[in-house]
Design a protein around this motif. Structure first.
Motif, PDB file in Angstrom:
ATOM      1  N   TRP A  60       6.563  30.113  21.639  1.00  0.00           N
ATOM      2  CA  TRP A  60       5.883  28.906  21.171  1.00  0.00           C
ATOM      3  C   TRP A  60       6.746  28.176  20.138  1.00  0.00           C
ATOM      4  CZ3 TRP A  60       4.015  27.866  16.210  1.00  0.00           C
ATOM      5  CH2 TRP A  60       3.236  26.715  16.092  1.00  0.00           C
ATOM      6  N   ALA A  76       7.855  24.300  20.405  1.00  0.00           N
ATOM      7  CA  ALA A  76       6.824  23.530  19.696  1.00  0.00           C
ATOM      8  C   ALA A  76       7.242  22.111  19.329  1.00  0.00           C
ATOM      9  CB  ALA A  76       6.370  24.289  18.458  1.00  0.00           C
ATOM     10  N   SER A  97      -0.824  21.472  19.324  1.00  0.00           N
ATOM     11  CA  SER A  97      -1.115  22.768  19.947  1.00  0.00           C
ATOM     12  C   SER A  97      -1.928  23.620  18.987  1.00  0.00           C
ATOM     13  CB  SER A  97       0.168  23.497  20.356  1.00  0.00           C
ATOM     14  OG  SER A  97       0.954  23.813  19.229  1.00  0.00           O
ATOM     15  N   TRP A 134      -3.247  27.871  18.743  1.00  0.00           N
ATOM     16  CA  TRP A 134      -3.068  29.179  19.367  1.00  0.00           C
ATOM     17  C   TRP A 134      -3.916  30.235  18.682  1.00  0.00           C
ATOM     18  CZ3 TRP A 134      -1.103  32.944  16.155  1.00  0.00           C
ATOM     19  CH2 TRP A 134      -0.347  32.535  15.056  1.00  0.00           C
ATOM     20  N   VAL A 138      -2.421  29.808  23.948  1.00  0.00           N
ATOM     21  CA  VAL A 138      -2.155  28.524  23.300  1.00  0.00           C
ATOM     22  C   VAL A 138      -2.641  27.373  24.175  1.00  0.00           C
ATOM     23  CG1 VAL A 138       0.214  28.418  24.177  1.00  0.00           C
ATOM     24  CG2 VAL A 138      -0.369  27.126  22.143  1.00  0.00           C
ATOM     25  N   ILE A 192      -1.861  23.591  24.678  1.00  0.00           N
ATOM     26  CA  ILE A 192      -0.766  22.678  24.359  1.00  0.00           C
ATOM     27  C   ILE A 192      -1.075  21.285  24.894  1.00  0.00           C
ATOM     28  CG2 ILE A 192       1.660  22.146  24.816  1.00  0.00           C
ATOM     29  CD1 ILE A 192       2.133  25.188  24.911  1.00  0.00           C
TER      30      ILE A 192
END
Length: 118
Positions: free
Chosen positions: A14, A18, A24, A26, A50, A52
């Motif tokens: 991630w 990112a 996002s 998580w 996650v 996103i």
């Protein structure tokens, strides 16, 4: 145009991607979640679920990244993979559960992971 999608990955994966995400959220999974909840720091190997929000190019790049497992669209009525079900079992996810089922279950712990259509 951006879209939202759920993935299973690790905290390290991630972090690597990112910068391309619009947004996002998580949640740490399994035994790692229990230790993080009690104050331990998540490690790079911590498995996470996650949600996103990103443009199509970012989502296509994640599909090609072996560190990310894309879950089916929440409204597709397709079951999540056995690996995803196992990773989410501590949240009450049973075999045959869909992404929508998983999102509703984890939303009890992290409300921003609930599936929403605007």
């Amino acid at each position: 145009m951006t879209g939202k999608r759920y993935y299973l990955t690790t905290l390290d994966a991630w972090h690597r991607r990112a910068a391309r995400f619009v947004n996002s959220h998580w949640l740490a999974l399994s035994a790692a979640a229990a230790s993080v909840a009690t104050g331990d720091v998540a490690t790079d190997a911590t498995p996470i679920l996650v949600l996103i929000e990103a443009d199509e190019g970012a989502h296509l790049a994640l599909e090609d990244d072996a560190a990310f497992e894309a879950l089916p669209h929440p409204l597709a009525h397709k079951p999540i993979s056995e690996a995803a079900q196992t990773a989410l079992a501590s949240y009450g996810i049973a075999p045959g559960a869909t992404t929508f089922d998983a999102a509703e279950a984890v939303a009890r712990v992290h409300p921003l992971l609930r599936h929403r259509v605007f």
